[in-house]
Design a protein around this motif. Structure first.
Motif, short mmCIF file in Angstrom:
data_model
loop_
_atom_site.label_atom_id
_atom_site.label_comp_id
_atom_site.label_asym_id
_atom_site.label_seq_id
_atom_site.Cartn_x
_atom_site.Cartn_y
_atom_site.Cartn_z
N VAL A 115 0.84 -1.20 0.00
CA VAL A 115 0.00 0.00 0.00
C VAL A 115 0.87 1.26 0.00
CG1 VAL A 115 -1.66 1.32 1.37
CG2 VAL A 115 -1.99 -1.14 1.04
N ARG A 116 1.97 1.21 0.72
CA ARG A 116 2.88 2.36 0.74
C ARG A 116 3.45 2.64 -0.65
NH1 ARG A 116 7.78 3.44 5.05
NH2 ARG A 116 8.32 5.48 4.22
N LYS A 137 2.16 1.59 -3.56
CA LYS A 137 1.03 1.92 -4.44
C LYS A 137 0.60 3.38 -4.26
CE LYS A 137 -3.65 0.40 -5.53
NZ LYS A 137 -4.69 -0.61 -5.23
N ASN A 138 0.49 3.83 -3.02
CA ASN A 138 0.03 5.19 -2.74
C ASN A 138 1.09 6.26 -2.95
OD1 ASN A 138 -2.49 4.20 -2.09
ND2 ASN A 138 -2.10 4.15 0.11
N SER A 139 2.34 5.85 -3.10
CA SER A 139 3.43 6.83 -3.29
C SER A 139 3.37 7.50 -4.65
CB SER A 139 4.78 6.15 -3.12
OG SER A 139 5.07 5.33 -4.25
N ASP A 168 -3.53 -6.37 -6.68
CA ASP A 168 -3.64 -6.16 -5.24
C ASP A 168 -3.55 -7.46 -4.44
OD1 ASP A 168 -3.92 -3.42 -5.65
OD2 ASP A 168 -6.10 -3.47 -5.55
#
Length: 93
Positions: A33-34, A36-38, A62
């Motif tokens: 998630v880190r 992906k969201n970066s 995912d």
């Protein structure tokens, strides 16, 4: 933090004689998630990094906590000048 610190696997491999594929996998959901969201894994950034402005494909999965980029090989596999004829070369990333 560097991508190599968050990923459990970063590899490149042949996907046939005309395509190179790059896999990035994370061992845990938090790391995935880190990354992906970066917003650092984008088609534009990958195309710039590997100087291939066209035909970059990007996939996210995912449930596998994985990212995949595919690009045309600069030299067809097996042709003169092909330095990675035997599939895997981690030196790209």
């Amino acid at each position: 933090m560097k991508l190599a610190e968050l990923a459990s696997l970063i590899r490149s491999k042949n996907a046939g004689p005309f395509i190179l594929t790059f896999d990035i996998m994370c061992a845990d959901e938090e790391s995935y998630v880190r990354v992906k969201n970066s917003g650092v894994l984008t088609i534009a950034r990958f195309a710039e990094l590997f100087q291939c402005q066209e035909h970059v494909q990007f996939f996210q999965c995912d449930n596998a906590r994985a990212f995949k980029f595919s690009i045309p090989r600069p030299i067809v596999q097996g042709n003169l000048g092909d330095g990675i004829c035997m599939a895997v070369s981690n030196s790209y990333l």
